[in-house]
Scaffold this motif. Structure first.
Motif, mmCIF file in Angstrom:
data_model
loop_
_atom_site.group_PDB
_atom_site.id
_atom_site.type_symbol
_atom_site.label_atom_id
_atom_site.label_comp_id
_atom_site.label_asym_id
_atom_site.label_seq_id
_atom_site.Cartn_x
_atom_site.Cartn_y
_atom_site.Cartn_z
ATOM 1 N N TYR A 121 0.735 -1.365 -0.022
ATOM 2 C CA TYR A 121 0.189 0.115 0.037
ATOM 3 C C TYR A 121 0.900 1.173 0.053
ATOM 4 O O TYR A 121 0.454 2.275 -0.007
ATOM 5 C CB TYR A 121 -0.863 0.060 1.191
ATOM 6 N N ALA A 136 -4.820 5.122 -6.531
ATOM 7 C CA ALA A 136 -3.721 4.663 -5.909
ATOM 8 C C ALA A 136 -3.007 3.777 -6.336
ATOM 9 O O ALA A 136 -3.395 3.014 -7.242
ATOM 10 C CB ALA A 136 -4.421 3.995 -4.494
ATOM 11 N N SER A 140 -0.589 0.745 -6.170
ATOM 12 C CA SER A 140 -0.391 -0.333 -4.936
ATOM 13 C C SER A 140 0.516 -1.414 -5.528
ATOM 14 O O SER A 140 1.431 -1.246 -6.741
ATOM 15 C CB SER A 140 -1.871 -0.967 -4.805
ATOM 16 N N THR A 150 -5.496 0.740 -0.811
ATOM 17 C CA THR A 150 -5.502 0.979 -2.388
ATOM 18 C C THR A 150 -6.523 -0.022 -2.889
ATOM 19 O O THR A 150 -7.220 0.012 -3.761
ATOM 20 C CB THR A 150 -4.100 0.387 -2.612
#
Length: 456
Positions: free
Chosen positions: A10, A116, A118, A306
């Protein structure tokens, strides 16, 4: 210096300078440009003592490779998400190690629209390229550094989630842990009728009073005492980078992430019927019950910011809550924000016209243990053996996130850490007697399978 172990599913977290130094940060900045080809990158940081070294290093690497950098200065992590969604930067970074001790630093990174990055979408690619022997050729034209203050727009955005006229003049003790909430909460105060009693608001990356992790009992002990001493309506605790928050009721009791998720879900569904709400695999069963009661559609998903942001978009969810104190909102670019969650909860508490303990009492009906960690050599083998132990007895077993064992009057989840040789145990039951029995049962079973209980 860049160590491979600092890259996680993450985010990136490292002991500075032993695992990541300024030279390594510069290289990571170069890697970001070579991998994601951004033209514009926003970078903000928290109050950590190595902020200039790491944030400055990443910015330098980015500019060497020709991309422009906007310095957001001191921010909370949710402000980086806001900047990405609001202003359309190709990448946005929050340089922070969240609630980790002072020797740590790191970063979270999102693409345009607060999407996000990840382990599945780039973090391990960053690691592999950063650790490779590849030499980067500097751009012919160096990127430009500019500064931007986004506080006015961020606060305006957060306030749009609530009706300020409904919020009552509560007396609230807020523990910032010498971290970012101590810088940000005063900027909200002029808009809110609440009286804030500040605790550890002075920014200090050495964290002289306690590590800013509200899940540690020692991190909220002073706050609980102050709530009782000042006869406050309730307290609030924030983590280091200001993206998680927890309530303390007027009796000094911590309100769990499960209960806060249930509260916010109810508040949202009162105003917005038939919305989809996500909750993670170890959130208590009061949450899906509340979602169903108020006409929403609940979907259980994997743990992790994420993953949840991806699922928010996948299911077009309106809200998501985690046991860890992260709360996500569709109208916040599908990202989490402790400050938005705080404002929505303040409105709910005001409307109920009850004490916080009375309000939370209707949700606090299933006792649970604090998340407990066990060090194990073979995580998958231990989980498989736990499944085998309960297979013939359980009502249901699933592997959504680790293994979850379901019975009529209790459930337990055992899931693996992505970065350490740990299994994390959560148990919830219909009463304390069952809870204690099952906690002892699982502890004995995991220890028989070679696990060792740890504080980590």
């Amino acid at each position: 210096m860049i160590k491979a172990n600092i890259f996680r599913d993450y985010d990136v977290r490292a002991i500075v300078p032993q695992e990541l130094d300024k030279k390594g940060a510069i290289r990571i900045g170069q890697v970001l440009v070579n991998l994601f080809k951004p033209k514009t990158v926003a970078i903000g940081h928290d109050m950590r003592i190595t902020a200039d070294e790491i944030a400055g290093g990443i910015a330098e690497g980015i500019m060497i490779q020709g991309a422009n950098v906007t310095d957001l200065g001191l921010i909370s992590t949710d402000m980086a998400y806001f900047a990405s969604g609001k202003y359309g930067y190709d990448l946005a970074l929050s340089v922070s190690a969240s609630h980790n001790p002072s020797e740590y630093n790191g970063f979270k990174v999102v693409k345009k629209g607060a999407i996000a990055i990840s382990g599945n979408s780039g973090i391990y690619d960053i690691r592999d390229l950063a650790l490779s022997d590849e030499k980067f050729i500097p751009a012919k034209k160096r990127g430009i550094l500019s500064k931007r203050d986004i506080y006015d727009e961020f606060i305006k955005h957060c306030l749009s989630f609530t009706n300020l006229k409904k919020i009552k003049p509560f007396k609230v003790v807020i523990d910032a842990g010498n971290a970012m909430a101590g810088f940000i909460i005063p900027k909200f105060e002029k808009y809110l009728p609440i009286k804030v009693i500040p605790l550890y608001f002075k920014l200090d990356g050495n964290f002289p009073n306690h590590i800013p992790n509200p899940l540690l009992p020692e991190a909220t002990s002073d706050l609980k005492k102050e709530v009782l001493k000042k006869k406050a309506d309730f307290g609030l605790a924030f983590d280091g980078d200001g993206d998680r928050m927890y309530f303390i009721d007027e009796k000094g009791k911590l309100v769990t992430g499960t209960i806060t998720t249930a509260m916010i879900s109810e508040m949202i569904l009162r105003k917005n019927k038939n919305k989809t709400i996500l909750y993670n695999a170890v959130t208590g069963k009061i949450v899906p019950q509340i979602i169903k009661k108020y006409g929403g559609k609940g979907i259980r998903v994997r743990v992790g910011h994420t993953l949840i942001k991806e699922d928010m978009r996948k299911y077009k969810a309106y809200f998501a809550g985690e046991h860890s104190g992260h709360y996500y909102f569709k109208e916040n670019y599908y990202a989490d924000s402790a400050f938005v969650a705080m404002l929505i909860a303040l409105e709910l508490i005001s409307e109920e016209n009850k004490t916080l303990s009375e309000i939370t009492g209707k949700y606090d009906i299933y006792p649970s243990i604090p998340e407990t960690n066990f060090e194990v050599k073979d995580k998958e083998k231990v989980m498989k053996n736990i499944e085998k132990h309960y297979k013939s007895k359980a009502d249901k077993i699933d592997w959504l996130d680790g293994v979850t064992i379901w019975f009529k009057d209790w459930w337990a989840n055992i899931r693996p850490s992505n970065t350490q040789p740990l299994l994390r145990l959560n148990i919830e039951a219909d009463n304390n007697e069952i809870l204690i029995e099952k906690e002892n049962e699982f502890t004995d079973l995991i220890q028989q399978l070679g696990g060792k209980k740890t504080k980590e």
